[in-house]
Design a protein around this motif. Structure first.
Motif, short mmCIF file in Angstrom:
data_model
loop_
_atom_site.label_atom_id
_atom_site.label_comp_id
_atom_site.label_asym_id
_atom_site.label_seq_id
_atom_site.Cartn_x
_atom_site.Cartn_y
_atom_site.Cartn_z
N SER A 1 61.89 56.61 43.89
CA SER A 1 61.15 56.25 42.76
C SER A 1 61.95 55.55 41.93
O SER A 1 62.66 55.38 42.27
N THR A 2 61.12 54.92 40.81
CA THR A 2 62.04 54.45 39.67
C THR A 2 61.74 55.04 38.35
O THR A 2 61.13 56.04 37.92
N LEU A 3 62.72 54.72 37.26
CA LEU A 3 62.97 54.58 36.33
C LEU A 3 63.29 54.11 35.46
O LEU A 3 63.51 52.77 35.75
N HIS A 4 62.99 53.50 34.15
CA HIS A 4 63.15 52.49 32.95
C HIS A 4 64.47 53.04 32.53
O HIS A 4 64.41 53.71 31.14
N THR A 5 65.16 52.50 32.59
CA THR A 5 66.33 52.70 32.03
C THR A 5 67.49 50.79 31.91
O THR A 5 67.13 50.77 32.77
N ASN A 6 68.41 51.90 30.92
CA ASN A 6 69.07 50.18 31.07
C ASN A 6 69.67 49.69 32.18
O ASN A 6 70.62 48.86 32.76
N ASP A 7 71.06 50.88 32.85
CA ASP A 7 71.70 50.28 33.64
C ASP A 7 71.82 51.76 34.82
O ASP A 7 71.18 52.80 34.39
N ALA A 8 72.78 51.54 36.05
CA ALA A 8 72.67 53.01 36.73
C ALA A 8 73.83 54.65 35.91
O ALA A 8 72.48 55.22 35.88
N PRO A 9 74.36 54.20 35.62
CA PRO A 9 74.77 55.96 34.92
C PRO A 9 73.59 56.09 33.85
O PRO A 9 74.04 57.14 33.62
N SER A 10 73.13 55.08 33.51
CA SER A 10 72.72 55.82 32.04
C SER A 10 71.21 57.06 32.59
O SER A 10 70.52 57.56 31.65
N THR A 11 70.60 56.94 34.06
CA THR A 11 70.08 57.08 34.58
C THR A 11 69.98 58.91 34.55
O THR A 11 69.10 59.18 34.56
N VAL A 12 71.25 58.80 34.66
CA VAL A 12 71.36 59.72 34.74
C VAL A 12 71.14 61.33 33.23
O VAL A 12 70.46 62.54 33.22
N ASN A 13 71.61 60.28 32.33
CA ASN A 13 70.76 61.18 31.15
C ASN A 13 69.81 61.32 30.57
O ASN A 13 69.14 62.16 29.92
N ARG A 14 69.00 60.20 31.24
CA ARG A 14 67.41 60.21 30.53
C ARG A 14 66.62 61.41 31.89
O ARG A 14 65.93 61.56 31.34
N LEU A 15 67.30 61.43 32.77
CA LEU A 15 66.82 62.77 33.81
C LEU A 15 67.50 64.21 32.44
O LEU A 15 66.83 65.32 33.11
N LEU A 16 68.39 64.21 32.41
CA LEU A 16 69.21 65.34 31.72
C LEU A 16 68.32 65.25 30.17
O LEU A 16 67.55 66.46 29.81
N ASN A 17 67.89 64.04 29.87
CA ASN A 17 66.65 64.49 28.34
C ASN A 17 65.37 64.80 29.31
O ASN A 17 64.62 65.35 27.28
#
Length: 565
Positions: A415-431
């Motif tokens: 799948s895809t998400l709109h985040t700035n880099d790979a590490p910040s994707t984890v925070n996006r999922l947590l949010n």
């Protein structure tokens, strides 16, 4: 000729046997002549190839970029014949026609053109790329141009479109069917294809109306049709996309299919948005023939490609691709699906919209109005005995929750998400509300990407950059002194921009045991990034610096597309 040319070039030590082998493989895949493929792969400069052919055949070489050809001479040979034999007429003296050829040994071409024109043929040699450019330039020029179209649109034709409020649908239909409006819209679409644009923007403002093309990721203004034409042009596009021309207050989405020649089709995805001064139309060009499904050619470095392949070959788990709109996420996912597409696996995708049709994959188009969204499609997939699932985008908790559960119950989820880099994707999922232990258990790998423009091979040259400037963008101080940088000075091939084509920059973060530990302990994005870099992850900026070092892109492009670490 193909084999003979290759052997001669190897014998003259202009290329190596290995390069010849790779060029022949490329030729089998993409077509075109051997010389063209050798130049495209960077094994030989076009100028050197032309000089060699000139010497070999004992005929003069010609530089078409600096040669002006009389339009009357161009008319002597039809465009389809010029394309078929890769030739272009350059001058006529008495009963002799001088013909620039990519392959001067093609006797059939010479005989055919001699019979067709009734002239004696005198051959000169030119590179295939310059002949292609000349055909595009001169045969396009002989067609109707924008100026001719606008001249045809007299004041009378335009008057009915003058006042926004007074436009009647019947009047609009009459204006839309007017031949010059049709020609102008067709010219815009075909010109975008020829220039290799990815998007067309048709934009109305208070006192002006403009058309811009996005070429290699950057918008360029192409034309400014008269303001009075805005409703006619927009309505013509809406009719072509089967949209409602009477509805001008709500956004609309549609699709245009265009046939080019015998076997090429181009799709345009159309989005209409009401703005303050009229409707703005954006068309996304979807050319299936240019879709790159070979992931070794996307721009991955060796370690990153190895990690990505390992993650998508696992029997279950989640692989997430992140980045802004237009950063090539869909291409990366399609290349992964193409790699995984086997008769033994059931693959289903939920997309909004479906950009390209892939044989052997069950693709589902989302339709929010009737309740078919990513979450409901995902639920249905799980009842369809799936092995691999691709979700166009994780936008909300519901979709994220089902995707994570699917990944934990024996399915591979992409799948895809709109985040700035790979590490910040984890925070996006947590949010979104996903528990840390679920993210750690379900995720195999997170990949972030950007697209940077490539330096044009035909005008590439070295450029001096002070060591301090390199250190400022993140080049290690030890490397800065020996670092070589390049740029394109601008030529006819790249329309003076210095760039031709794009390459992806990748940040690939496999979720190793130590990174999963950090996720469970609630680490910040910065801490995750430090941990991933310690384990060998290359950030987007590092990937960009590698591409500068390899001479693929420029410092400006890397600074434009990535953030400093």
């Amino acid at each position: 000729m193909v084999d003979r040319l290759g052997e001669l070039l190897v014998r003259e030590k202009l290329i190596t046997p290995e390069q010849l082998k790779k060029a022949i493989e490329e030729q089998r895949t993409t077509g075109g002549r051997l010389g063209y493929n050798l130049a495209k792969l960077g094994y030989i400069k076009e100028k050197d190839l032309t000089t060699f052919l000139s010497r070999q055949y004992g005929i003069p070489a010609v530089d078409l970029a600096t040669t002006e050809i009389d339009p009357e001479v161009i008319k002597l040979i039809p465009e389809d014949v010029a394309n078929k034999y890769q030739v272009i007429p350059i001058s006529r003296t008495g009963s002799t026609l001088v013909l620039a050829m990519a392959d001067p040994s093609n006797i059939f071409a010479i005989d055919d053109i001699k019979f067709l024109t009734g002239y004696n043929i005198e051959s000169v040699v030119a590179s295939e790329a310059s002949i292609k450019a000349a055909i595009e330039k001169y045969y396009q020029a002989s067609e109707m141009e924008l100026g001719d179209v606008l001249t045809e649109l007299g004041e009378e034709d335009m008057e009915i479109l003058h006042e926004e409020e007074e436009v009647d649908v019947a009047d609009l239909k009459k204006a839309v069917d007017d031949a010059p409006v049709v020609k102008l819209v067709n010219l815009i679409l075909t010109d975008a294809i020829k220039k290799g644009a990815s998007d067309i923007h048709v934009e109305p403002y208070e006192k002006s109306f403009r058309v811009r093309f996005r070429v290699d990721g950057v918008l360029q203004e192409m034309m400014k049709p008269p303001l009075k034409l805005k409703n006619a042009i927009v309505s013509r596009l809406k009719i072509m996309a089967s949209l409602d021309i009477a509805e001008r207050r709500l956004p609309q989405d549609g699709r245009i299919k265009m046939k080019l020649g015998r076997d090429k089709e181009m799709d345009f995805r159309v989005s209409v948005l009401p703005t303050l001064f009229g409707e703005k139309v954006v068309l996304r060009l979807l050319d299936k023939s240019s879709l790159q499904l070979d992931m070794t050619k996307l721009g991955f470095e060796e370690r990153a490609l190895k990690d990505f392949k390992e993650a998508i070959e696992k029997p279950w788990g989640m692989v997430l691709v992140t980045g802004p709109t237009g950063s090539g996420k869909t291409t990366t996912l399609y290349s992964a699906l193409s790699e995984l597409n086997k008769t033994t696996d059931n693959i289903s995708t939920a997309e909004d919209p479906v950009e390209y049709n892939l044989m052997g994959i069950n693709q589902v188009q989302m339709h929010e109005a009737i309740g078919l969204n990513f979450a409901s499609a995902l639920r249905s997939f799980l009842r369809q005995d799936p092995d691999i699932i691709m979700v166009g985008e994780i936008r909300d908790f519901e979709t994220a929750e089902i995707a994570v559960k699917a990944a934990l119950t024996g399915h591979l989820v992409l799948s895809t998400l709109h985040t700035n880099d790979a590490p910040s994707t984890v925070n996006r999922l947590l949010n979104m509300g996903i528990e840390p232990f679920l993210i750690a258990s379900a995720t195999n790998l997170i990949l972030a990407q950007r697209l940077a423009r490539k330096i044009c091979k035909d005008c590439k040259e070295e450029v001096h950059v002070p060591p301090q400037g390199l250190i400022d963008i993140g080049v290690p101080a030890d490397d800065a002194k020996s670092f070589k940088c390049y740029h394109g000075k601008g030529c006819s091939t790249c329309n003076g921009s210095g760039y031709k084509g794009r390459i992806a920059l990748y940040e690939v973060m496999p979720l190793t045991e130590s990174l999963k530990e950090l996720v469970l302990n609630g680490a910040s994005s910065a801490e995750l990034k430090r941990g991933a870099v310690k384990e060998g992850m290359k950030t987007l900026r590092m990937s960009g610096i590698t591409k500068i070092k390899e001479g693929v892109t420029t410092i400006e492009e890397v600074v434009r597309t990535t953030m400093a670490d």
